[in-house]
Design an enzyme around this catalytic site. Structure first.
Site, PDB file in Angstrom:
ATOM      1  N   VAL A 185       0.839  -1.210   0.000  1.00  0.00           N
ATOM      2  CA  VAL A 185       0.000   0.000   0.000  1.00  0.00           C
ATOM      3  C   VAL A 185       0.868   1.253   0.000  1.00  0.00           C
ATOM      4  O   VAL A 185       0.641   2.188  -0.772  1.00  0.00           O
ATOM      5  CB  VAL A 185      -0.939   0.012   1.231  1.00  0.00           C
ATOM      6  CG1 VAL A 185      -1.776   1.280   1.252  1.00  0.00           C
ATOM      7  CG2 VAL A 185      -1.843  -1.209   1.210  1.00  0.00           C
ATOM      8  N   LEU A 193      -4.717   3.902   7.970  1.00  0.00           N
ATOM      9  CA  LEU A 193      -5.272   2.853   7.111  1.00  0.00           C
ATOM     10  C   LEU A 193      -5.492   1.572   7.889  1.00  0.00           C
ATOM     11  O   LEU A 193      -4.595   1.108   8.604  1.00  0.00           O
ATOM     12  CB  LEU A 193      -4.316   2.591   5.946  1.00  0.00           C
ATOM     13  CG  LEU A 193      -4.445   3.665   4.886  1.00  0.00           C
ATOM     14  CD1 LEU A 193      -3.118   4.071   4.326  1.00  0.00           C
ATOM     15  CD2 LEU A 193      -5.345   3.165   3.789  1.00  0.00           C
ATOM     16  N   TYR A 203      -5.371  -8.552  14.861  1.00  0.00           N
ATOM     17  CA  TYR A 203      -5.137  -7.467  13.908  1.00  0.00           C
ATOM     18  C   TYR A 203      -6.324  -6.489  13.930  1.00  0.00           C
ATOM     19  O   TYR A 203      -6.143  -5.272  13.936  1.00  0.00           O
ATOM     20  CB  TYR A 203      -4.981  -8.097  12.520  1.00  0.00           C
ATOM     21  CG  TYR A 203      -4.722  -7.131  11.398  1.00  0.00           C
ATOM     22  CD1 TYR A 203      -3.464  -6.559  11.225  1.00  0.00           C
ATOM     23  CD2 TYR A 203      -5.723  -6.820  10.484  1.00  0.00           C
ATOM     24  CE1 TYR A 203      -3.224  -5.692  10.180  1.00  0.00           C
ATOM     25  CE2 TYR A 203      -5.492  -5.956   9.436  1.00  0.00           C
ATOM     26  CZ  TYR A 203      -4.233  -5.395   9.286  1.00  0.00           C
ATOM     27  OH  TYR A 203      -4.009  -4.535   8.246  1.00  0.00           O
ATOM     28  N   ASN A 260      -9.860  -6.287   0.908  1.00  0.00           N
ATOM     29  CA  ASN A 260      -8.685  -7.114   0.572  1.00  0.00           C
ATOM     30  C   ASN A 260      -8.016  -6.511  -0.665  1.00  0.00           C
ATOM     31  O   ASN A 260      -8.656  -6.389  -1.711  1.00  0.00           O
ATOM     32  CB  ASN A 260      -9.117  -8.555   0.250  1.00  0.00           C
ATOM     33  CG  ASN A 260      -9.676  -9.278   1.456  1.00  0.00           C
ATOM     34  OD1 ASN A 260     -10.385  -8.690   2.264  1.00  0.00           O
ATOM     35  ND2 ASN A 260      -9.350 -10.549   1.588  1.00  0.00           N
ATOM     36  N   HIS A 317      -1.695 -13.397   1.607  1.00  0.00           N
ATOM     37  CA  HIS A 317      -3.147 -13.441   1.447  1.00  0.00           C
ATOM     38  C   HIS A 317      -3.494 -14.358   0.274  1.00  0.00           C
ATOM     39  O   HIS A 317      -2.616 -14.836  -0.443  1.00  0.00           O
ATOM     40  CB  HIS A 317      -3.692 -12.034   1.208  1.00  0.00           C
ATOM     41  CG  HIS A 317      -3.704 -11.196   2.450  1.00  0.00           C
ATOM     42  ND1 HIS A 317      -2.758 -10.240   2.706  1.00  0.00           N
ATOM     43  CD2 HIS A 317      -4.534 -11.192   3.521  1.00  0.00           C
ATOM     44  CE1 HIS A 317      -3.014  -9.670   3.873  1.00  0.00           C
ATOM     45  NE2 HIS A 317      -4.078 -10.233   4.391  1.00  0.00           N
TER      46      HIS A 317
HETATM   47  P1  GDP Z   1      -8.774 -13.252   5.188  1.00  0.00           P
HETATM   48  O1  GDP Z   1      -9.488 -12.451   4.142  1.00  0.00           O
HETATM   49  O2  GDP Z   1      -8.390 -12.468   6.391  1.00  0.00           O
HETATM   50  O3  GDP Z   1      -9.527 -14.506   5.554  1.00  0.00           O
HETATM   51  O4  GDP Z   1      -7.346 -13.673   4.599  1.00  0.00           O
HETATM   52  P2  GDP Z   1      -6.775 -14.533   3.377  1.00  0.00           P
HETATM   53  O5  GDP Z   1      -6.642 -13.688   2.166  1.00  0.00           O
HETATM   54  O6  GDP Z   1      -5.501 -15.162   3.889  1.00  0.00           O
HETATM   55  O7  GDP Z   1      -7.815 -15.729   3.104  1.00  0.00           O
HETATM   56  C1  GDP Z   1      -9.033 -15.524   2.432  1.00  0.00           C
HETATM   57  C2  GDP Z   1      -9.692 -16.858   2.156  1.00  0.00           C
HETATM   58  O8  GDP Z   1      -8.960 -17.558   1.134  1.00  0.00           O
HETATM   59  C3  GDP Z   1      -9.806 -17.812   3.344  1.00  0.00           C
HETATM   60  O9  GDP Z   1     -11.061 -18.475   3.275  1.00  0.00           O
HETATM   61  C4  GDP Z   1      -8.675 -18.810   3.055  1.00  0.00           C
HETATM   62  O10 GDP Z   1      -8.871 -20.074   3.663  1.00  0.00           O
HETATM   63  C5  GDP Z   1      -8.773 -18.894   1.547  1.00  0.00           C
HETATM   64  N1  GDP Z   1      -7.587 -19.465   0.882  1.00  0.00           N
HETATM   65  C6  GDP Z   1      -7.615 -20.477  -0.014  1.00  0.00           C
HETATM   66  N2  GDP Z   1      -6.364 -20.812  -0.384  1.00  0.00           N
HETATM   67  C7  GDP Z   1      -5.526 -19.971   0.285  1.00  0.00           C
HETATM   68  C8  GDP Z   1      -4.104 -19.858   0.303  1.00  0.00           C
HETATM   69  O11 GDP Z   1      -3.362 -20.579  -0.348  1.00  0.00           O
HETATM   70  N3  GDP Z   1      -3.606 -18.850   1.101  1.00  0.00           N
HETATM   71  C9  GDP Z   1      -4.412 -18.015   1.835  1.00  0.00           C
HETATM   72  N4  GDP Z   1      -3.846 -17.059   2.576  1.00  0.00           N
HETATM   73  N5  GDP Z   1      -5.766 -18.153   1.852  1.00  0.00           N
HETATM   74  C10 GDP Z   1      -6.309 -19.122   1.080  1.00  0.00           C
END
Ligand code: GDP
Length: 310
Positions: A18, A107, A138, A167, A181
């Site tokens: 960001v 932010l 967080y 996101n 993420h």
């Molecule tokens: P959130 O938005 O705080 O839940 O953070 P994330 O971006 O890490 O995860 C978003 C969603 O994507 C959750 O349901 C995770 O289980 C799913 N997901 C699926 N595959 C992955 C992966 O390889 N990495 C991450 N970080 N999330 C995953």
């Protein structure tokens, strides 16, 4: 209207996704951009942060410095996600008050909202219910940051504002499988599976949770817009107004990357919150809308990944 022209603008966290987008965006404003390396200012340390601020005298601050990470990183390092973020925001916001900084933008993130908030989530849903346990550390820190801005505004009349992006994805993202993420994780998995000629890729959880995504350059543009035009307590959502399931996202990424195998689900990994689509109405009413379409945005990030990380 707050003019950035001729101002000394500190982007705290300029090496992050960001912060670096903010630096890119501010280049077209007639301002002097300030940045601090970790060696110059330890943002978790009050004395170090204040000393740097006193010697560099920012007129305005974008507070984009934070400890960030995906669902697994949040679950694994709760202490750092809470402590680091509390310290960074407390030091910078209090320092901005002490130095009489004209304007500050804090932010945060859409995870500040209750797990089961009505969708799309309007700003007034804050603190109306329990948080999603996988990222409450967080979230608590980010809620404290909003309240710090509001408290200094209420008590001292400071022009401190808060923006809560959805996101984000974009160039400079973290592609590490354990801490990233979902978007960079899936881009990398699909790319590596294509190179290996693998039959499938594995995504975490059921694939049914829905997430909203915004390109970080759109986010930076919205932040600059708010910095110029918004001056009030209460935060503003910064999102695209559209979400899709993790399975749909995976299918889209696979199409862009050119991986045609199966998608397998690892049900030992958490789903996190079922949905967190934010209402974009408040920001739209301030005449801002995103410009980067999701498919185009992912294609440019995949290109960036190939050139810089693959
Ligand atoms: P959130 O938005 O705080 O839940 O953070 P994330 O971006 O890490 O995860 C978003 C969603 O994507 C959750 O349901 C995770 O289980 C799913 N997901 C699926 N595959 C992955 C992966 O390889 N990495 C991450 N970080 N999330 C995953």
């Amino acid at each position: 209207m707050y003019s950035l022209s001729g101002k000394r603008i500190w982007v705290a966290g300029h090496r992050g996704m960001v912060g670096s987008a903010l630096v890119r965006r501010l280049q077209s404003e007639n301002c002097h951009i300030l940045t601090a390396t970790r060696e110059e200012a330890d943002l978790k340390n009050q004395a170090s942060t204040l000393a740097w601020m006193e010697s560099h005298k920012p007129d305005a601050i974008f507070l984009a410095a934070a400890k960030v990470g995906g669902i697994l990183a949040n679950e694994t390092y709760p202490a750092e996600f809470l402590y680091d973020n509390l310290m960074i925001e407390a030091n910078i916001i209090h320092g901005a008050h002490r130095l009489g900084v004209e304007k500050l933008m804090f932010l945060g993130s859409s995870c500040i909202y209750p797990k089961f908030a009505p969708q799309p989530i309007t700003e007034d849903a804050l603190l109306t219910g329990s948080l999603e346990p996988t990222n409450e550390w967080y979230a608590i820190a980010k809620i404290a940051g909003i309240k710090l801005c509001d408290a200094y505004r209420k008590q001292y009349g400071a022009d401190f504002i808060s923006a809560m992006p959805t996101n984000l994805y974009g160039p400079g993202d973290n592609f590490d499988p354990n801490s990233s993420h979902v978007m960079p994780a899936i881009i990398r998995k699909a790319h590596e599976a294509k190179l290996r000629g693998a039959d499938s890729i594995t995504v975490w959880g059921t694939g049914t949770p829905k997430r909203e995504f915004l390109h970080v350059d759109d986010c930076a543009d919205a932040c600059v817009h708010l910095m110029k035009t918004y001056s009030s307590d209460g935060h503003v959502n910064v999102g695209s107004g559209q979400d899709l399931t993790i399975l749909e996202l995976t299918q889209l990424v696979c199409k862009i990357v050119g991986f045609h195998g199966d998608i397998v689900h690892d049900l030992s990994k958490p789903d996190g919150t079922p949905r967190k689509l934010m209402s974009a109405d408040k920001l739209r009413s301030m005449n801002w809308a995103p410009k980067i379409d999701l498919e185009d945005g992912i294609a440019t990030v995949y290109k960036w990944f190939l050139e810089n990380r693959a």
